[in-house]
Design a protein around this motif. Structure first.
Motif, PDB file in Angstrom:
ATOM      1  N   ALA A  64       0.821  -1.211   0.000  1.00  0.00           N
ATOM      2  CA  ALA A  64       0.000   0.000   0.000  1.00  0.00           C
ATOM      3  C   ALA A  64       0.854   1.261   0.000  1.00  0.00           C
ATOM      4  CB  ALA A  64      -0.936  -0.006   1.201  1.00  0.00           C
ATOM      5  N   ALA A  65       2.005   1.220   0.663  1.00  0.00           N
ATOM      6  CA  ALA A  65       2.880   2.403   0.679  1.00  0.00           C
ATOM      7  C   ALA A  65       3.348   2.753  -0.726  1.00  0.00           C
ATOM      8  CB  ALA A  65       4.074   2.157   1.591  1.00  0.00           C
ATOM      9  N   SER A  66       3.608   1.740  -1.526  1.00  0.00           N
ATOM     10  CA  SER A  66       3.994   1.959  -2.914  1.00  0.00           C
ATOM     11  C   SER A  66       2.853   2.597  -3.703  1.00  0.00           C
ATOM     12  CB  SER A  66       4.401   0.626  -3.546  1.00  0.00           C
ATOM     13  OG  SER A  66       4.571   0.761  -4.920  1.00  0.00           O
ATOM     14  N   THR A  67       1.648   2.150  -3.471  1.00  0.00           N
ATOM     15  CA  THR A  67       0.488   2.708  -4.161  1.00  0.00           C
ATOM     16  C   THR A  67       0.264   4.163  -3.777  1.00  0.00           C
ATOM     17  OG1 THR A  67      -0.533   0.525  -4.197  1.00  0.00           O
ATOM     18  CG2 THR A  67      -1.983   2.412  -4.590  1.00  0.00           C
ATOM     19  N   ILE A  68       0.349   4.463  -2.499  1.00  0.00           N
ATOM     20  CA  ILE A  68       0.184   5.847  -2.033  1.00  0.00           C
ATOM     21  C   ILE A  68       1.311   6.725  -2.583  1.00  0.00           C
ATOM     22  CG2 ILE A  68       0.205   7.323   0.017  1.00  0.00           C
ATOM     23  CD1 ILE A  68      -1.143   4.926   1.493  1.00  0.00           C
ATOM     24  N   ASN A  70       2.953   6.254  -5.342  1.00  0.00           N
ATOM     25  CA  ASN A  70       2.730   6.454  -6.775  1.00  0.00           C
ATOM     26  C   ASN A  70       1.695   7.540  -7.041  1.00  0.00           C
ATOM     27  OD1 ASN A  70       4.597   4.723  -7.993  1.00  0.00           O
ATOM     28  ND2 ASN A  70       3.266   2.964  -7.712  1.00  0.00           N
ATOM     29  N   VAL A  71       0.670   7.614  -6.214  1.00  0.00           N
ATOM     30  CA  VAL A  71      -0.333   8.677  -6.375  1.00  0.00           C
ATOM     31  C   VAL A  71       0.315  10.041  -6.151  1.00  0.00           C
ATOM     32  CG1 VAL A  71      -2.439   9.671  -5.389  1.00  0.00           C
ATOM     33  CG2 VAL A  71      -2.292   7.208  -5.795  1.00  0.00           C
ATOM     34  N   PRO A 115       6.418   4.673 -10.788  1.00  0.00           N
ATOM     35  CA  PRO A 115       7.749   4.079 -10.678  1.00  0.00           C
ATOM     36  C   PRO A 115       7.964   3.221  -9.429  1.00  0.00           C
ATOM     37  CG  PRO A 115       7.851   6.358 -10.017  1.00  0.00           C
ATOM     38  CD  PRO A 115       6.454   6.113 -10.506  1.00  0.00           C
ATOM     39  N   LEU A 116       7.223   3.493  -8.371  1.00  0.00           N
ATOM     40  CA  LEU A 116       7.419   2.727  -7.136  1.00  0.00           C
ATOM     41  C   LEU A 116       6.732   1.372  -7.271  1.00  0.00           C
ATOM     42  CD1 LEU A 116       6.801   5.584  -4.577  1.00  0.00           C
ATOM     43  CD2 LEU A 116       8.971   4.770  -5.473  1.00  0.00           C
ATOM     44  N   GLY A 117       7.415   0.330  -6.887  1.00  0.00           N
ATOM     45  CA  GLY A 117       6.883  -1.023  -7.023  1.00  0.00           C
ATOM     46  C   GLY A 117       7.213  -1.635  -8.364  1.00  0.00           C
TER      47      GLY A 117
END
Length: 143
Positions: A64-68, A70-71, A115-117
């Motif tokens: 979830a940290a990667s998703t946040i 990326n936003v 880019p994250l993940g």
């Protein structure tokens, strides 16, 4: 063939796209909290310099940290870098010789936005190294 395409890419647009990623990375590294964005931007700058022979693979363990992150990245720098790749891709596709370069530029749009993940891997590696696991199967991260 990859080397020839990479040299043409570097001369026509790779240097400028990498410079954009480097500027975004430096700006992100100024603040301590955005250092992960800066590191991701530096990885993308390396990829933008020499994209042929490499591909982007999503990490199945990205959470979830990667998703946040990326936003936040999309709002801060991702949209501008993606617009740069789209513009470059359209310009490259105007000539027959530039079509593979345009497709490479379009291929970089998703990773410029998220880019994250993601991990950049060589396509010279065996398929099992960079292929995502089958649905429902989990591979633990390697050390």
């Amino acid at each position: 063939m990859k080397t020839i395409l990479n040299i043409i890419w570097l001369v026509l647009c790779g240097f400028w796209m990498a410079l954009g990623y480097l500027i975004a990375g430096i700006i992100c590294c100024i603040l301590i909290i955005t250092i992960p964005f800066g590191i991701a931007s530096f990885r993308m700058a390396n990829y933008a310099l020499w994209p042929f022979g490499r591909t982007v693979v999503r990490k199945p363990t990205a959470g979830a940290a990667s998703t946040i992150g990326n936003v936040i990245w999309i709002l801060v720098a991702g949209i501008w870098l993606a617009i740069g790749h789209i513009t470059t891709g359209i310009a490259m596709c105007l000539t027959i010789i530039g079509i593979p370069l345009g497709f490479a530029s379009f291929k970089m749009v998703p990773v410029s936005l998220l880019p994250l993940g993601a991990e950049i891997v060589s396509t010279d590696q065996p398929a099992g190294v960079y292929a995502p696991p089958p649905p429902g199967q989990y591979y633990p991260p390697s050390a």
